[in-house]
Structures are given as C-alpha cells and as structure tokens.
Design a protein around this motif. Structure first.
Motif, PDB file in Angstrom:
ATOM      1  N   GLY A 263       0.714  -0.849  -0.090  1.00 17.54           N
ATOM      2  CA  GLY A 263      -0.058  -0.020   0.086  1.00 17.54           C
ATOM      3  C   GLY A 263       1.012   1.512  -0.113  1.00 17.54           C
ATOM      4  O   GLY A 263       0.540   2.152  -0.014  1.00 17.54           O
ATOM      5  N   ARG A 264       2.151   0.925  -0.049  1.00 18.38           N
ATOM      6  CA  ARG A 264       3.524   2.264   0.057  1.00 18.38           C
ATOM      7  C   ARG A 264       2.593   3.135  -1.583  1.00 18.38           C
ATOM      8  O   ARG A 264       2.200   2.557  -2.383  1.00 18.38           O
ATOM      9  CB  ARG A 264       4.580   1.649  -0.211  1.00 18.38           C
ATOM     10  CG  ARG A 264       4.685   2.018   1.232  1.00 18.38           C
ATOM     11  CD  ARG A 264       6.430   0.901   1.130  1.00 18.38           C
ATOM     12  NE  ARG A 264       6.622   0.702   2.798  1.00 18.38           N
ATOM     13  CZ  ARG A 264       7.698   1.019   3.909  1.00 18.38           C
ATOM     14  NH1 ARG A 264       8.131   2.047   3.290  1.00 18.38           N
ATOM     15  NH2 ARG A 264       7.877   0.130   4.738  1.00 18.38           N
ATOM     16  N   PRO A 265       3.227   4.636  -1.427  1.00 21.62           N
ATOM     17  CA  PRO A 265       2.870   5.324  -2.861  1.00 21.62           C
ATOM     18  C   PRO A 265       4.172   4.423  -3.607  1.00 21.62           C
ATOM     19  O   PRO A 265       4.566   4.418  -2.979  1.00 21.62           O
ATOM     20  CB  PRO A 265       3.202   6.647  -2.060  1.00 21.62           C
ATOM     21  CG  PRO A 265       3.645   6.404  -0.917  1.00 21.62           C
ATOM     22  CD  PRO A 265       3.202   5.416   0.042  1.00 21.62           C
ATOM     23  N   VAL A 266       3.911   5.705  -4.516  1.00 26.31           N
ATOM     24  CA  VAL A 266       5.037   5.093  -5.651  1.00 26.31           C
ATOM     25  C   VAL A 266       6.280   5.281  -5.484  1.00 26.31           C
ATOM     26  O   VAL A 266       7.640   4.893  -5.129  1.00 26.31           O
ATOM     27  CB  VAL A 266       4.750   4.722  -7.007  1.00 26.31           C
ATOM     28  CG1 VAL A 266       5.919   4.580  -7.701  1.00 26.31           C
ATOM     29  CG2 VAL A 266       3.296   3.979  -7.241  1.00 26.31           C
ATOM     30  N   ASP A 267       6.407   7.053  -5.226  1.00 26.46           N
ATOM     31  CA  ASP A 267       7.204   7.917  -4.511  1.00 26.46           C
ATOM     32  C   ASP A 267       7.471   8.239  -3.319  1.00 26.46           C
ATOM     33  O   ASP A 267       6.428   7.440  -2.616  1.00 26.46           O
ATOM     34  CB  ASP A 267       7.656   9.061  -6.208  1.00 26.46           C
ATOM     35  CG  ASP A 267       7.732   8.456  -7.081  1.00 26.46           C
ATOM     36  OD1 ASP A 267       8.124   7.988  -7.150  1.00 26.46           O
ATOM     37  OD2 ASP A 267       6.426   9.327  -7.523  1.00 26.46           O
ATOM     38  N   GLY A 268       8.573   9.124  -3.125  1.00 27.47           N
ATOM     39  CA  GLY A 268       8.671   9.965  -1.266  1.00 27.47           C
ATOM     40  C   GLY A 268       9.491   9.055  -0.609  1.00 27.47           C
ATOM     41  O   GLY A 268      10.240   8.372  -1.610  1.00 27.47           O
ATOM     42  N   PRO A 269       9.487   9.368   0.547  1.00 25.44           N
ATOM     43  CA  PRO A 269      11.203   8.695   0.703  1.00 25.44           C
ATOM     44  C   PRO A 269      10.434   7.555   0.931  1.00 25.44           C
ATOM     45  O   PRO A 269      11.684   6.946   1.629  1.00 25.44           O
ATOM     46  CB  PRO A 269      10.944   9.941   1.757  1.00 25.44           C
ATOM     47  CG  PRO A 269       9.049  10.951   2.408  1.00 25.44           C
ATOM     48  CD  PRO A 269       9.106  10.566   1.072  1.00 25.44           C
ATOM     49  N   ILE A 270       9.401   6.953   1.441  1.00 19.43           N
ATOM     50  CA  ILE A 270       9.107   5.399   1.737  1.00 19.43           C
ATOM     51  C   ILE A 270       8.557   4.860   0.878  1.00 19.43           C
ATOM     52  O   ILE A 270       7.801   3.662   0.983  1.00 19.43           O
ATOM     53  CB  ILE A 270       8.152   5.849   3.130  1.00 19.43           C
ATOM     54  CG1 ILE A 270       6.607   6.604   3.028  1.00 19.43           C
ATOM     55  CG2 ILE A 270       9.213   6.584   4.829  1.00 19.43           C
ATOM     56  CD1 ILE A 270       6.091   5.736   4.465  1.00 19.43           C
ATOM     57  N   GLY A 271       8.550   5.354   0.003  1.00 23.39           N
ATOM     58  CA  GLY A 271       7.799   4.880  -1.283  1.00 23.39           C
ATOM     59  C   GLY A 271       8.429   3.558  -1.760  1.00 23.39           C
ATOM     60  O   GLY A 271       9.239   3.410  -1.478  1.00 23.39           O
ATOM     61  N   LYS A 272       7.607   3.126  -2.956  1.00 26.26           N
ATOM     62  CA  LYS A 272       8.399   1.974  -2.928  1.00 26.26           C
ATOM     63  C   LYS A 272       9.506   1.981  -4.317  1.00 26.26           C
ATOM     64  O   LYS A 272      10.097   1.570  -3.880  1.00 26.26           O
ATOM     65  CB  LYS A 272       7.033   0.630  -3.671  1.00 26.26           C
ATOM     66  CG  LYS A 272       6.285   0.219  -2.802  1.00 26.26           C
ATOM     67  CD  LYS A 272       5.216  -0.401  -3.807  1.00 26.26           C
ATOM     68  CE  LYS A 272       4.072   0.336  -4.085  1.00 26.26           C
ATOM     69  NZ  LYS A 272       2.441   0.203  -4.506  1.00 26.26           N
TER      70      LYS A 272
END
Length: 325
Positions: A263-272
């Motif tokens: 369920g993590r987003p694709v982008d961002g600091p904790i993204g996939k």
C-alpha cells in the motif's frame, strides 16, 4: 494474454486459467513479458477476500515477477527493451504481461537464474524496508525472525548474517530449523516445544523482532524485547487485534511499528521506488557476490496456480514458491 483469475473468494479452487487484454505501459512504466511470478501469503489473503489490492492496482494476483522488458512507457530512462529484470508489483503478476512503474524494477542480478529472480523483489523489499529503514538494525544486535524458513525469513537470515547481526529464528520443525542454521541463524527455536520469550530472554532480549503473526504474538513479543528494542509487525497470520501492554513497552523504552509494502505510494521518502533503490544499492551487491541467494522451494506452471497456493498454505515450503510461464 493468459492470466489466473479469482472466481469468487475462498479456497484455492476459486483460481481459474483465464484471458485478459494485454496492459499498455503508462508514462513512467515498463511492460514486462513475465517469465516467473512469486506466490506470497498476501495472494492467499486476496484470494480469500481479506486483502484487496490498493486503489487503481490490477485485480490479478501477483506482487512480484521476473521477465524481459517488452515495451517502455514515455519518460523511462535506465532500461531498454530486452533487458532481463525483476519487479515489485501492486498486483498483476499471474499473467503473461504486467505493467509497473520503472522505479519498482530491478535488473536481474548477475549469477541468478531469470526464473529464480522472481523470488527476490518482495522479500528483498520487505526485509530492507523493515529491518533497515524502519528498525535500523545494527551489527552485533540480536534480531528475532518469526517464520525463519519462509521466503522473508530465509532472505532476512542471509542479509542480517552478512551485516554481522546475531540471529534467532522460530519455526515448527527440525528440518526447517536446520536449514535456517545453515543460512546463518545462531539460535533456533521450535515453537512447538520452546517459548521464544525464554530463549531470547537468556540472550538479553531481542533488539529487533520481525513479526508475521500479529495479534497472537503481540504480548510475548513485547516481553521478548531488549531495552530500546524495536518490534516491527508485517503480518496478521495470528489475528489482527490484541491489547498492547503499554506499561511493559514503556519500561523497556521500546517501540512497535506496523508496516505494509503493497500500500505504499510509488514515490516519496518511504515509497516503493525509494525502497527498491535501497535494495539495489545495499542488497543487490550481496546477491551478485553470492552471499545472499534466492531460496526457491518449488516451481509450478502458471496453470497449476491452485496447487501452488495449496502448497504454500500447507506450510511445508522452505523459501519461495514460484509460478512459471
């Protein structure tokens, strides 16, 4: 293209060979001609109606594949048509083709067979994101891995052994525990006749616990923590709701985190994409050096998805179960 679809929800008998339109890669995505797909516990839960895919994701099962890039979407750099790769997915792996963001794609590691590479993305991303990004595991710390003979467990043993951590594992048979010891586990615990709280307590407690059981183990996991210990929950095989003894956690200055990868987003600091970048930088060199290898229990043709699911449900597997095309 050929796919495996779910007809209703329930047992493995709901899985059927089927057909669907081939996906088209969107901007920033790649289309992969699938060679093999990993079978994961999350697939079993989705089949049972307990774990729906994130909004916008494919309804087709499958959270990791290996294969060859067949097409590039607009704006994709760093990959070419024909590249052998493996990838982390939000869904869609039980199919001849799957489209996924390029940030979730990894080159096939040198020295690893393309089929076996399908058993790496989900475990590598899960272990790296939880033990290193979330728990900040350090050399010489004691990590307790529940389900040590699982796909996640066998990968985590190898990776944490390479780091120089001390490793305790739980499993339900001597065969599984012996295999874990061969991979680098320093303490093996048969949960049928040993209490992991007592065993780990004699070692001073676990600095980090990676837990797949959830509610059933929550109280005992807190008891097994060392001072400043970190419990990371990644599964609910033992239930979803339990009472947390905050007093016991405060006494140890401990922490509890619950994380999920799909369920993590694709982008961002904790993204996939960030997780996969970390795997490529930190885990892939160990895989290519032969210090971490995919542990594959069994492979099945795509049209035997029912049998693959049943084998995983029977809890006899050591390592990963794969579907091949």
């Amino acid at each position: 293209m050929r796919i495996i679809s779910i007809q209703g929800s329930g047992s493995s008998a709901t899985l059927e060979s089927d057909h669907a339109d081939r996906p088209e890669p969107k901007s920033g995505e790649v289309l992969i001609a699938v060679t093999a797909a990993g079978v994961n516990r999350a697939d079993l839960m989705q089949r049972q109606g307990l774990y729906p895919p994130p909004p916008g994701a494919s309804e087709i099962l499958g959270m990791e594949v290996s294969g060859t890039i067949a097409e590039l979407g607009d704006g994709v750099d760093g990959f070419s048509v024909g590249d052998e790769v493996c990838a982390l997915l939000a869904g869609g792996g039980y199919a001849e083709y799957v489209a996924t963001p390029a940030g979730q794609v990894l080159p096939k590691p040198t020295g690893v067979d393309l089929v076996e590479a399908a058993g790496l993305p989900e475990v590598a991303a899960t272990v790296y994101s939880n033990l290193f990004m979330a728990a900040d595991l350090q050399p010489d710390e004691l990590v307790l891995l529940h389900g040590g003979a699982s796909g996640i467990g066998t990968h985590a043993i190898q990776l944490t052994h390479a780091l120089g951590a001390r490793i305790a594992v739980t499993a339900g048979s001597k065969r599984k525990l012996d295999f874990c010891a061969e991979l680098g586990a320093t303490t093996t615990i048969n949960y049928n006749d040993q209490d992991f709280v007592d065993v780990v307590g004699e070692l001073g407690g676990a600095d980090v616990i990676l837990d797949i059981m959830g509610a059933k183990y929550l109280d005992r996991n807190v008891s097994a923590l060392a001072d400043s210990g970190r419990l990371v929950i990644i599964g609910m095989q033992g239930g979803a709701s339990a009472e947390l003894n905050i007093g016991a956690l405060l006494k140890k200055r401990g922490s509890v985190a619950a994380t999920n990868l799909r369920g993590r987003p694709v982008d961002g600091p904790i993204g996939k994409s960030a997780v996969i970048a970390g795997v490529r930088d930190h885990t892939w060199p160990l895989v290519e050096a032969g210090r971490v290898r995919p542990i594959i229990d069994r492979t099945y043709p795509l049209d035997q998805a029912r049998q693959a699911h049943q084998h995983l449900e029977d809890s006899a597997a050591i390592g990963k179960v794969l579907l091949t095309l």
